[in-house]
Motif scaffolding. Structure first.
Motif, PDB file in Angstrom:
ATOM      1  N   UNK A   1       5.509 -10.556  13.305  1.00  0.00           N
ATOM      2  CA  UNK A   1       4.032 -10.349  13.207  1.00  0.00           C
ATOM      3  C   UNK A   1       3.488 -11.501  12.179  1.00  0.00           C
ATOM      4  N   UNK A   2       2.914 -12.512  12.686  1.00  0.00           N
ATOM      5  CA  UNK A   2       2.099 -13.436  12.061  1.00  0.00           C
ATOM      6  C   UNK A   2       0.679 -13.166  12.242  1.00  0.00           C
ATOM      7  N   UNK A   3       0.257 -11.910  12.382  1.00  0.00           N
ATOM      8  CA  UNK A   3      -0.932 -11.478  12.376  1.00  0.00           C
ATOM      9  C   UNK A   3      -1.312 -10.776  10.891  1.00  0.00           C
ATOM     10  N   UNK A   4      -0.182  -9.817  10.570  1.00  0.00           N
ATOM     11  CA  UNK A   4      -0.343  -9.238   9.361  1.00  0.00           C
ATOM     12  C   UNK A   4      -1.673  -8.439   9.156  1.00  0.00           C
ATOM     13  N   UNK A   5      -1.898  -7.623  10.091  1.00  0.00           N
ATOM     14  CA  UNK A   5      -2.945  -6.716  10.144  1.00  0.00           C
ATOM     15  C   UNK A   5      -4.323  -7.563   9.546  1.00  0.00           C
ATOM     16  N   UNK A   6      -4.341  -8.675  10.240  1.00  0.00           N
ATOM     17  CA  UNK A   6      -5.498  -9.640   9.972  1.00  0.00           C
ATOM     18  C   UNK A   6      -5.759  -9.936   8.370  1.00  0.00           C
ATOM     19  N   UNK A   7      -4.750  -9.929   7.744  1.00  0.00           N
ATOM     20  CA  UNK A   7      -4.583 -10.128   6.368  1.00  0.00           C
ATOM     21  C   UNK A   7      -4.506  -8.913   5.188  1.00  0.00           C
ATOM     22  N   UNK A   8      -4.185  -7.629   6.022  1.00  0.00           N
ATOM     23  CA  UNK A   8      -4.289  -6.628   5.372  1.00  0.00           C
ATOM     24  C   UNK A   8      -2.817  -6.342   4.842  1.00  0.00           C
ATOM     25  N   UNK A   9      -1.710  -7.004   5.377  1.00  0.00           N
ATOM     26  CA  UNK A   9      -0.443  -6.734   5.248  1.00  0.00           C
ATOM     27  C   UNK A   9       0.192  -7.871   4.599  1.00  0.00           C
ATOM     28  N   UNK A  10      -0.507  -8.513   3.540  1.00  0.00           N
ATOM     29  CA  UNK A  10       0.293  -9.654   2.702  1.00  0.00           C
ATOM     30  C   UNK A  10       1.372  -9.578   2.361  1.00  0.00           C
ATOM     31  N   UNK A  11       1.875  -8.441   2.029  1.00  0.00           N
ATOM     32  CA  UNK A  11       3.398  -8.092   1.297  1.00  0.00           C
ATOM     33  C   UNK A  11       4.076  -7.573   2.505  1.00  0.00           C
ATOM     34  N   UNK A  12       3.753  -7.720   3.765  1.00  0.00           N
ATOM     35  CA  UNK A  12       4.724  -7.247   4.884  1.00  0.00           C
ATOM     36  C   UNK A  12       4.354  -5.705   4.965  1.00  0.00           C
ATOM     37  N   UNK A  13       5.273  -5.219   6.076  1.00  0.00           N
ATOM     38  CA  UNK A  13       5.118  -3.937   6.483  1.00  0.00           C
ATOM     39  C   UNK A  13       6.006  -3.193   5.746  1.00  0.00           C
ATOM     40  N   UNK A  14       5.686  -1.959   5.130  1.00  0.00           N
ATOM     41  CA  UNK A  14       6.138  -0.934   4.445  1.00  0.00           C
ATOM     42  C   UNK A  14       7.206  -1.523   3.282  1.00  0.00           C
ATOM     43  N   UNK A  15       6.670  -2.322   2.392  1.00  0.00           N
ATOM     44  CA  UNK A  15       7.579  -2.935   1.343  1.00  0.00           C
ATOM     45  C   UNK A  15       7.962  -1.877   0.426  1.00  0.00           C
ATOM     46  N   UNK A  16       9.497  -1.703   0.388  1.00  0.00           N
ATOM     47  CA  UNK A  16      10.361  -0.747  -0.270  1.00  0.00           C
ATOM     48  C   UNK A  16       9.492  -0.468  -1.507  1.00  0.00           C
ATOM     49  N   UNK A  17       9.283  -1.544  -2.409  1.00  0.00           N
ATOM     50  CA  UNK A  17       8.920  -0.796  -3.720  1.00  0.00           C
ATOM     51  C   UNK A  17       7.387  -0.230  -3.797  1.00  0.00           C
ATOM     52  N   UNK A  18       6.596  -0.557  -2.602  1.00  0.00           N
ATOM     53  CA  UNK A  18       5.249   0.427  -2.647  1.00  0.00           C
ATOM     54  C   UNK A  18       5.648   1.556  -1.895  1.00  0.00           C
ATOM     55  N   UNK A  19       6.491   1.604  -1.016  1.00  0.00           N
ATOM     56  CA  UNK A  19       6.907   2.838  -0.246  1.00  0.00           C
ATOM     57  C   UNK A  19       7.196   3.970  -1.257  1.00  0.00           C
ATOM     58  N   UNK A  20       8.168   3.569  -2.103  1.00  0.00           N
ATOM     59  CA  UNK A  20       8.791   4.312  -3.129  1.00  0.00           C
ATOM     60  C   UNK A  20       7.632   5.014  -3.877  1.00  0.00           C
ATOM     61  N   UNK A  21       6.694   4.014  -4.433  1.00  0.00           N
ATOM     62  CA  UNK A  21       5.736   4.684  -5.235  1.00  0.00           C
ATOM     63  C   UNK A  21       4.664   5.417  -4.629  1.00  0.00           C
ATOM     64  N   UNK A  22       4.537   5.171  -3.273  1.00  0.00           N
ATOM     65  CA  UNK A  22       3.639   6.044  -2.488  1.00  0.00           C
ATOM     66  C   UNK A  22       4.345   7.416  -1.903  1.00  0.00           C
ATOM     67  N   UNK A  23       5.513   7.431  -1.874  1.00  0.00           N
ATOM     68  CA  UNK A  23       6.311   8.730  -1.662  1.00  0.00           C
ATOM     69  C   UNK A  23       6.380   9.650  -2.866  1.00  0.00           C
ATOM     70  N   UNK A  24       6.535   8.902  -4.097  1.00  0.00           N
ATOM     71  CA  UNK A  24       6.713   9.680  -5.087  1.00  0.00           C
ATOM     72  C   UNK A  24       5.253  10.303  -5.512  1.00  0.00           C
ATOM     73  N   UNK A  25       4.281   9.575  -5.228  1.00  0.00           N
ATOM     74  CA  UNK A  25       2.768  10.305  -5.513  1.00  0.00           C
ATOM     75  C   UNK A  25       2.674  11.179  -4.719  1.00  0.00           C
ATOM     76  N   UNK A  26       3.133  11.431  -3.187  1.00  0.00           N
ATOM     77  CA  UNK A  26       2.681  12.196  -2.200  1.00  0.00           C
ATOM     78  C   UNK A  26       3.579  13.291  -2.756  1.00  0.00           C
ATOM     79  N   UNK A  27       4.827  13.179  -3.029  1.00  0.00           N
ATOM     80  CA  UNK A  27       5.876  14.273  -3.626  1.00  0.00           C
ATOM     81  C   UNK A  27       5.264  15.137  -4.679  1.00  0.00           C
ATOM     82  N   UNK A  28       4.599  14.530  -5.422  1.00  0.00           N
ATOM     83  CA  UNK A  28       4.243  15.257  -6.858  1.00  0.00           C
ATOM     84  C   UNK A  28       2.765  16.005  -6.614  1.00  0.00           C
ATOM     85  N   UNK A  29       2.229  15.795  -5.318  1.00  0.00           N
ATOM     86  CA  UNK A  29       0.846  16.319  -5.150  1.00  0.00           C
ATOM     87  C   UNK A  29      -0.249  15.425  -5.837  1.00  0.00           C
TER      88      UNK A  29
END
Ligand code: PLP
Length: 419
Positions: free
Chosen positions: A40-68
């Motif tokens: 993917x050399x389109x990267x969401x037209x610049x919205x995905x500078x850190x790539x798709x689903x970077x693990x460190x961000x995914x963990x922060x997101x899942x923790x946030x959702x899990x704790x409501x």
């Protein structure tokens, strides 16, 4: 495919360039529902500078959702909003000695631009805003008025006013001195503008990069005349060309900065208009909107700033990968005598420009993009006539992925020009 074709408006566009159904994604790779993978050399037209689903961000997101954690909050105070603001201050603003207030204007880049235009007019009491040839600032009416693309402007359906277009760096006749003269000359026909809005590298307009000297001269003209300088960093900010802000190498300090796309870190919607504190003349609620407090975007946005901008490793990596990419693209162009494309851009915003092919340039660039897709690489075209193949790999791309993408691109150019 039927659901899309039967139900979605004809207005959809990217799905025509890449007519498969994507399912999941990781890093620099997208996978369609049949399991085929695409670099993917389109990267969401610049919205995905850190790539798709970077693990460190995914963990922060899942923790946030899990704790409501609060998902939506308009502009009410939340823990996630505070964390985002303090992280922005600590990782981005304070280290650069930048003193900006933050406006959350609504979720998209065009919202960040509208807020800047509105505030500039209000602060100065003037209406005209200067934009540039081949600029793109968004699809709402104010942003379109300062954008160059004729087709997109025409789609507005109403006359677009209160804006003047001047030649961008590299365009015939371009010179900040011309703007200086015109603003200062009561016979020029240019009403003194409220603001000048500029991209340091024009992403949608054909990957034209302005020289640092040109940007400095432009900033000086604005300062001299009391005209506000707005840098639209929606596509080139968040490290796309190396530093966090694309204007850092030029050493200028804009009055306002528009950010969106990768500021949410995970492809989640978030936009900011950064303003000098003296410009903050808004009254409460003057600029409003339902989606100015997307909790998950605050969480991934803050996690991205902590992970990627606490030091300067990513900036250095982008500068290095950018050079590697430019060199490799140069190799592609050397294979052609007549009609060789030219290499454009800065950092990890790069382009292959086919304008030497005249009227056929758009068709050629589109064919290169289609050939690349067939070979498993996503690259889009840019420029008013689509004559530039644009590359926006994730900033986290590995050397091996970069080389693989360039190899596919080279084969695609070859198939198009020699095939
Ligand atoms: N400004 C620039 C420089 C852009 O490149 C874009 C989109 O590509 C926008 C504004 C508009 O952003 P959005 O599509 O999120 O409204």
């Amino acid at each position: 495919m039927n659901a899309f074709e039967q139900m979605e408006s004809e207005v959809r566009s990217y799905s025509r360039t890449w007519p498969v159904v994507f399912d999941h994604a990781q890093g620099s790779w997208l996978y369609d529902e049949d399991g085929r993978r695409y670099l993917d050399f389109f990267a969401g037209a610049g919205a995905l500078n850190y790539g798709h689903n970077p693990p460190v961000l995914k963990r922060a997101l899942m923790d946030y959702i899990a704790r409501d954690g609060v998902a939506h909050s308009l502009d009410m105070f939340t823990v996630a909003r505070r964390r985002f603001l303090t992280t922005l201050h600590e990782t981005v603003l304070a280290p650069r000695a930048l003193d900006y207030r933050v406006v959350f204007p609504g979720p998209g880049g065009t919202n960040a631009v509208e807020a800047a235009l509105k505030l500039a007019r209000r602060v100065t009491g003037r209406t005209t805003v200067v934009g540039f040839t081949n600029s793109f600032h968004g699809m709402t009416l104010g942003a379109l008025a300062v954008s160059g693309n004729a087709a997109k402007r025409a789609a507005a359906g109403v006359p677009l006013g209160h804006a003047v277009s001047m030649p961008y760096d590299g365009y015939p006749g371009s010179a900040p001195e011309l703007l200086d003269r015109m603003i200062g000359d009561s016979g020029s026909g240019l009403d003194k503008p409220a603001a000048v809005i500029v991209e340091t590298v024009q992403g949608e307009g054909g990957v034209h990069a302005a020289e640092d000297d040109w940007l400095r001269a432009l900033a000086a003209v604005c300062r001299r005349h009391g005209v506000l300088l707005i840098v639209d960093d929606v596509q080139m900010g968040c490290g796309r060309v190396g530093p966090f802000f694309s204007f850092e190498d030029a050493g200028i300090v804009p009055d306002m900065v528009c950010l969106s796309k990768s500021i949410g870190g995970y492809g989640l919607p978030l936009a900011l208009t950064l303003i000098r504190p003296e410009l903050d003349v808004w009254k409460p609620g003057d600029h409003n909107g339902t989606f100015r407090g997307v909790g998950p975007a605050f969480v991934t946005g803050a996690a991205a700033l902590r992970a990627y901008w606490s030091g300067n490793d990513l900036e250095k990596a982008v500068r290095r990968s950018g050079e590697r990419l430019a060199t490799a693209l140069g190799e592609i162009t050397r294979g052609y005598h007549d009609g060789a494309p030219t290499v454009k851009g800065r950092g990890l915003a790069a382009g292959l420009d086919f304008r030497s092919h005249g009227d056929r340039a758009g068709a050629i660039a589109a064919q290169v993009s289609a050939e690349a897709f067939r070979r498993g690489l996503l690259v889009e075209t840019s420029g008013a006539d689509g004559s530039v193949v644009k590359l926006l790999p994730p900033l986290t791309v590995s050397d091996a992925e970069l080389d693989q993408g360039v190899d596919i691109l080279g084969a695609s150019v070859d198939a198009t020009l020699h095939g």
